[in-house]
Design a protein around this motif. Structure first.
Motif, PDB file in Angstrom:
ATOM      1  N   PHE A  86       1.178  80.363-103.688  1.00 52.12           N
ATOM      2  CA  PHE A  86       1.945  81.253-103.442  1.00 52.12           C
ATOM      3  C   PHE A  86       1.599  82.861-102.616  1.00 52.12           C
ATOM      4  O   PHE A  86       2.469  83.214-102.239  1.00 52.12           O
ATOM      5  N   ARG A 236      10.462  87.342-104.682  1.00 53.58           N
ATOM      6  CA  ARG A 236      10.766  85.904-104.863  1.00 53.58           C
ATOM      7  C   ARG A 236       9.358  85.199-105.411  1.00 53.58           C
ATOM      8  O   ARG A 236       9.305  84.340-105.877  1.00 53.58           O
ATOM      9  N   THR A 237       8.317  85.750-104.701  1.00 59.91           N
ATOM     10  CA  THR A 237       6.884  84.906-104.963  1.00 59.91           C
ATOM     11  C   THR A 237       6.425  85.314-106.379  1.00 59.91           C
ATOM     12  O   THR A 237       6.050  84.668-107.080  1.00 59.91           O
ATOM     13  N   LYS A 239       8.448  85.721-108.878  1.00 60.21           N
ATOM     14  CA  LYS A 239       9.443  84.834-109.775  1.00 60.21           C
ATOM     15  C   LYS A 239       9.041  83.656-109.786  1.00 60.21           C
ATOM     16  O   LYS A 239       8.773  82.652-110.546  1.00 60.21           O
ATOM     17  N   GLN A 240       8.534  83.064-108.690  1.00 64.39           N
ATOM     18  CA  GLN A 240       7.962  81.612-108.432  1.00 64.39           C
ATOM     19  C   GLN A 240       6.670  81.480-108.997  1.00 64.39           C
ATOM     20  O   GLN A 240       6.510  80.410-109.912  1.00 64.39           O
ATOM     21  N   GLU A 243       7.563  81.428-112.920  1.00 62.19           N
ATOM     22  CA  GLU A 243       8.247  80.092-113.105  1.00 62.19           C
ATOM     23  C   GLU A 243       7.051  79.139-113.384  1.00 62.19           C
ATOM     24  O   GLU A 243       7.100  78.121-114.101  1.00 62.19           O
ATOM     25  N   SER A 244       6.012  79.122-112.665  1.00 63.31           N
ATOM     26  CA  SER A 244       5.208  78.100-112.503  1.00 63.31           C
ATOM     27  C   SER A 244       3.896  78.264-113.852  1.00 63.31           C
ATOM     28  O   SER A 244       3.263  77.199-114.118  1.00 63.31           O
ATOM     29  N   SER A 249      13.635  82.474-116.143  1.00 62.54           N
ATOM     30  CA  SER A 249      14.591  83.774-115.821  1.00 62.54           C
ATOM     31  C   SER A 249      15.944  83.581-116.637  1.00 62.54           C
ATOM     32  O   SER A 249      16.611  82.522-116.735  1.00 62.54           O
TER      33      SER A 249
END
Length: 250
Positions: A86, A236-237, A239-240, A243-244, A249
């Motif tokens: 990411f 955005r990164t 958040k990614q 989540e990983s 969220s």
């Protein structure tokens, strides 16, 4: 339903983790209230398999095989490794230097740096430590840590001027942190290094607490011309990556 023998193995590991000097079979048996005969069989089996070691005083300690397993477990949960793809993509999108940092003893420690071919020189490198109050990554931690922890850190952190733009007044800093909470990201406007502008965002774990922070840093003039674009990609990164590692969220 738990298996009694497996449960006892786990209790032995947990007990020995608390007694680094080691324990005899009798001590293990007494502390865990296990029968001595079955404790002896269990401990000796774990020793023979390399999960426990024994010293000259016949005391048992955690063994070398657990180091191998623990290392693999750490690597599988390593946020830096998890975040690398990411972070690399973020660097390619924004064409600036990208960092990741963790919190360590009330300071930040850099764990990843991905340079761009037009990166500017900076003192930040993986393994280096910096204070929280004057860096974008550090202010992300301060903003998104629980209020009690933030106050605890600031109570024992002298706000020393590093550049002309370093914020050295606690009330001013705290007001800024509140704005960062609302915005979802933090800013370092030449507060740690002259000419360097940094945007940073938190990475949250499965329990909803901040586990790391990531940032994009570059020359102030160049960063400001694309600030909104960079913020969008940064958030955005973050958040990614969150989540990983199990964050969900709302």
């Amino acid at each position: 339903m738990s298996v009694k023998s497996a449960e006892r193995v786990l209790r032995v590991f947990e007990l020995l983790a608390l007694h680094k000097e080691g324990l005899t079979i009798k001590e293990v048996s007494e502390l865990l209230s296990f029968p001595q005969s079955s404790t002896s069989t269990l401990v000796k089996t774990l020793f023979e398999e390399g999960y426990l070691s024994q010293d000259a005083l016949k005391k048992y300690k955690l063994g070398p095989k657990l180091i191998q397993i623990g290392t693999v477990a750490m690597e599988s949960l390593d946020i830096s490794s998890q975040g690398q793809p990411f972070l690399k993509k973020l660097m390619e999108e924004v064409q600036e230097t990208v960092f990741m940092a963790l919190l360590s003893d009330d300071e930040l420690v850099y764990v990843a740096k991905i340079d761009n071919n037009r990166s500017i020189r900076t003192t930040a490198q993986p393994g280096y430590r910096k204070p929280l109050y004057c860096t974008g990554l550090g202010k992300a931690f301060l903003a998104f840590l629980p209020g009690e922890k933030r106050s605890e850190i600031l109570d024992k952190t002298p706000l020393i001027s590093i550049t002309d733009k370093t914020i050295t007044d606690r009330k001013t800093l705290e007001k800024e942190l509140e704005r960062y909470i609302d915005a979802g990201y933090s800013i370092d406007d030449e507060e740690n290094e002259e000419g360097l502008f940094c945007l940073a965002a938190p990475v949250f774990g499965a329990d909803g607490t901040i586990q790391a922070a990531i940032s994009v840093a570059g020359p102030k003039e160049r960063m400001l011309t694309r600030k909104d674009f960079i913020i969008d990609k940064l958030l955005r990164t973050s958040k990614q990556i969150s989540e990983s590692i199990g964050h969900t969220s709302n």
